[in-house]
Design a protein around this motif. Sequence first.
Motif, PDB file in Angstrom:
ATOM      1  N   LYS A  56       0.822  -1.206   0.000  1.00  0.00           N
ATOM      2  CA  LYS A  56       0.000   0.000   0.000  1.00  0.00           C
ATOM      3  C   LYS A  56       0.863   1.267   0.000  1.00  0.00           C
ATOM      4  O   LYS A  56       0.469   2.291  -0.581  1.00  0.00           O
ATOM      5  N   LEU A  57       2.032   1.199   0.614  1.00  0.00           N
ATOM      6  CA  LEU A  57       2.960   2.334   0.537  1.00  0.00           C
ATOM      7  C   LEU A  57       3.364   2.581  -0.912  1.00  0.00           C
ATOM      8  O   LEU A  57       3.422   3.725  -1.363  1.00  0.00           O
ATOM      9  N   GLY A  58       3.654   1.497  -1.654  1.00  0.00           N
ATOM     10  CA  GLY A  58       3.973   1.638  -3.071  1.00  0.00           C
ATOM     11  C   GLY A  58       2.841   2.286  -3.843  1.00  0.00           C
ATOM     12  O   GLY A  58       3.060   3.192  -4.663  1.00  0.00           O
ATOM     13  N   GLN A  59       1.608   1.855  -3.599  1.00  0.00           N
ATOM     14  CA  GLN A  59       0.447   2.448  -4.262  1.00  0.00           C
ATOM     15  C   GLN A  59       0.338   3.934  -3.948  1.00  0.00           C
ATOM     16  O   GLN A  59       0.068   4.760  -4.832  1.00  0.00           O
ATOM     17  N   THR A  60       0.551   4.274  -2.690  1.00  0.00           N
ATOM     18  CA  THR A  60       0.404   5.659  -2.250  1.00  0.00           C
ATOM     19  C   THR A  60       1.439   6.562  -2.914  1.00  0.00           C
ATOM     20  O   THR A  60       1.123   7.663  -3.380  1.00  0.00           O
ATOM     21  N   LEU A  61       2.681   6.101  -2.963  1.00  0.00           N
ATOM     22  CA  LEU A  61       3.733   6.903  -3.591  1.00  0.00           C
ATOM     23  C   LEU A  61       3.486   7.052  -5.090  1.00  0.00           C
ATOM     24  O   LEU A  61       3.712   8.134  -5.659  1.00  0.00           O
ATOM     25  N   ARG A  62       3.029   5.988  -5.730  1.00  0.00           N
ATOM     26  CA  ARG A  62       2.713   6.065  -7.165  1.00  0.00           C
ATOM     27  C   ARG A  62       1.674   7.158  -7.409  1.00  0.00           C
ATOM     28  O   ARG A  62       1.793   7.951  -8.354  1.00  0.00           O
ATOM     29  N   THR A  63       0.638   7.226  -6.581  1.00  0.00           N
ATOM     30  CA  THR A  63      -0.389   8.251  -6.725  1.00  0.00           C
ATOM     31  C   THR A  63       0.188   9.638  -6.449  1.00  0.00           C
ATOM     32  O   THR A  63      -0.089  10.600  -7.186  1.00  0.00           O
ATOM     33  N   LEU A  64       0.996   9.769  -5.412  1.00  0.00           N
ATOM     34  CA  LEU A  64       1.614  11.051  -5.078  1.00  0.00           C
ATOM     35  C   LEU A  64       2.466  11.568  -6.228  1.00  0.00           C
ATOM     36  O   LEU A  64       2.476  12.766  -6.533  1.00  0.00           O
ATOM     37  N   HIS A  65       3.141  10.663  -6.903  1.00  0.00           N
ATOM     38  CA  HIS A  65       4.047  11.055  -7.977  1.00  0.00           C
ATOM     39  C   HIS A  65       3.324  11.499  -9.250  1.00  0.00           C
ATOM     40  O   HIS A  65       3.975  11.907 -10.214  1.00  0.00           O
ATOM     41  N   THR A  66       1.995  11.398  -9.257  1.00  0.00           N
ATOM     42  CA  THR A  66       1.246  11.923 -10.407  1.00  0.00           C
ATOM     43  C   THR A  66       1.172  13.445 -10.377  1.00  0.00           C
ATOM     44  O   THR A  66       0.787  14.068 -11.374  1.00  0.00           O
ATOM     45  N   ILE A  67       1.523  14.062  -9.250  1.00  0.00           N
ATOM     46  CA  ILE A  67       1.517  15.530  -9.148  1.00  0.00           C
ATOM     47  C   ILE A  67       2.850  16.049  -9.682  1.00  0.00           C
ATOM     48  O   ILE A  67       3.907  15.748  -9.129  1.00  0.00           O
ATOM     49  N   PRO A  68       2.834  16.837 -10.770  1.00  0.00           N
ATOM     50  CA  PRO A  68       4.097  17.336 -11.340  1.00  0.00           C
ATOM     51  C   PRO A  68       4.819  18.269 -10.369  1.00  0.00           C
ATOM     52  O   PRO A  68       4.189  19.023  -9.618  1.00  0.00           O
ATOM     53  N   GLY A  69       6.135  18.232 -10.421  1.00  0.00           N
ATOM     54  CA  GLY A  69       6.918  19.129  -9.584  1.00  0.00           C
ATOM     55  C   GLY A  69       6.714  20.583  -9.925  1.00  0.00           C
ATOM     56  O   GLY A  69       6.866  21.466  -9.079  1.00  0.00           O
ATOM     57  N   THR A  70       6.351  20.860 -11.172  1.00  0.00           N
ATOM     58  CA  THR A  70       6.112  22.248 -11.579  1.00  0.00           C
ATOM     59  C   THR A  70       4.815  22.793 -10.993  1.00  0.00           C
ATOM     60  O   THR A  70       4.631  24.001 -10.897  1.00  0.00           O
ATOM     61  N   GLU A  71       3.913  21.880 -10.584  1.00  0.00           N
ATOM     62  CA  GLU A  71       2.622  22.302 -10.031  1.00  0.00           C
ATOM     63  C   GLU A  71       2.746  22.695  -8.568  1.00  0.00           C
ATOM     64  O   GLU A  71       2.043  23.584  -8.083  1.00  0.00           O
ATOM     65  N   THR A  72       3.620  22.021  -7.844  1.00  0.00           N
ATOM     66  CA  THR A  72       3.821  22.305  -6.424  1.00  0.00           C
ATOM     67  C   THR A  72       5.317  22.415  -6.138  1.00  0.00           C
ATOM     68  O   THR A  72       5.913  21.529  -5.523  1.00  0.00           O
ATOM     69  N   PRO A  73       5.969  23.481  -6.621  1.00  0.00           N
ATOM     70  CA  PRO A  73       7.425  23.594  -6.458  1.00  0.00           C
ATOM     71  C   PRO A  73       7.828  23.643  -4.985  1.00  0.00           C
ATOM     72  O   PRO A  73       7.253  24.368  -4.183  1.00  0.00           O
ATOM     73  N   MET A  74       8.792  22.800  -4.649  1.00  0.00           N
ATOM     74  CA  MET A  74       9.312  22.746  -3.287  1.00  0.00           C
ATOM     75  C   MET A  74      10.829  22.653  -3.349  1.00  0.00           C
ATOM     76  O   MET A  74      11.427  22.623  -4.421  1.00  0.00           O
ATOM     77  N   ALA A  75      11.431  22.574  -2.181  1.00  0.00           N
ATOM     78  CA  ALA A  75      12.882  22.477  -2.106  1.00  0.00           C
ATOM     79  C   ALA A  75      13.353  21.136  -2.643  1.00  0.00           C
ATOM     80  O   ALA A  75      12.577  20.196  -2.811  1.00  0.00           O
ATOM     81  N   LYS A  76      14.637  21.047  -2.902  1.00  0.00           N
ATOM     82  CA  LYS A  76      15.224  19.778  -3.321  1.00  0.00           C
ATOM     83  C   LYS A  76      15.285  18.819  -2.136  1.00  0.00           C
ATOM     84  O   LYS A  76      15.067  19.203  -0.988  1.00  0.00           O
TER      85      LYS A  76
END
Length: 266
Positions: A56-76
């Motif tokens: 389920k952690l894998g599923q959750t991260l896969r979903t989180l990674h659908t948000i582009p970095g350009t949409e929610t710019p954060m620190a490195k």
Amino acid sequence: MRSLPASGLSLSLPDLSELRENQLAHSVGGRESLTDILMSQDRDIAYPRAAELLRKLGQTLRTLHTIPGTETPMAKHAGILRLSAWLTRGPSGRRDSARLFTKAGKHFGADRWNRLTGWCETFLAHGAETSALLHGKPGTGVVVPDREGDSGALLIGEDMATGPPVLDIGWVLGELAEVRGVVRAAAGGAEADRWFALAHSFTRGYGRAVPAEAGAVATLFMLTHLRDSCEFLGNWDEWRISVVLDLIAEGCETDGAAHLAGGAGH
């Protein structure tokens, strides 16, 4: 992020109104992390439960990674930033950080040291156009199972970053590979094989083939974990540190492939 479709674990952001002594508070349905369960419960109970939660952690991260970095710019990525500074500028001198710096330098030699430094530079230089929103520090310590059943929450917020998704993937696989290596050194291959199965559960949940670069990230995780423990906690265990340094050296020699053996398939 709150509008992400439900997939895997629920996301638990910190309650800033409950901030005490720089410690973040999360409202979740359990009292123990998955790390606590793996370290304290009977193995025949803990491992099957962990396998489902890691899926389920894998599923959750896969979903989180659908948000582009350009949409929610954060620190490195904070962990790799800390490690890069440590590798290039040396330790701050707190607790056992300087001691580890000296021991690691002798253990790795210049070629391996340069490889680790180069990997940090590569991942930190990743372009925003191919980046995603990252958890930043995923692993068993931030998965909190419900008191009953195989569901739970993923604590998120403190280390969120923008970068290539492989950083989150490799971070989880690095933790599992580190424990697997320590278990193998202490108890032999049969017990370590269970950690191969946990890595497979995570990658099955993520649902995509693991990029080869995840091995390099897994190797960087191990050194970051070791460095942070020495810097912030001062937990010097000569045997364990030597075992983990050997694992890191093996990762350098194989481009990290040695740490993907349990997580590269589905």
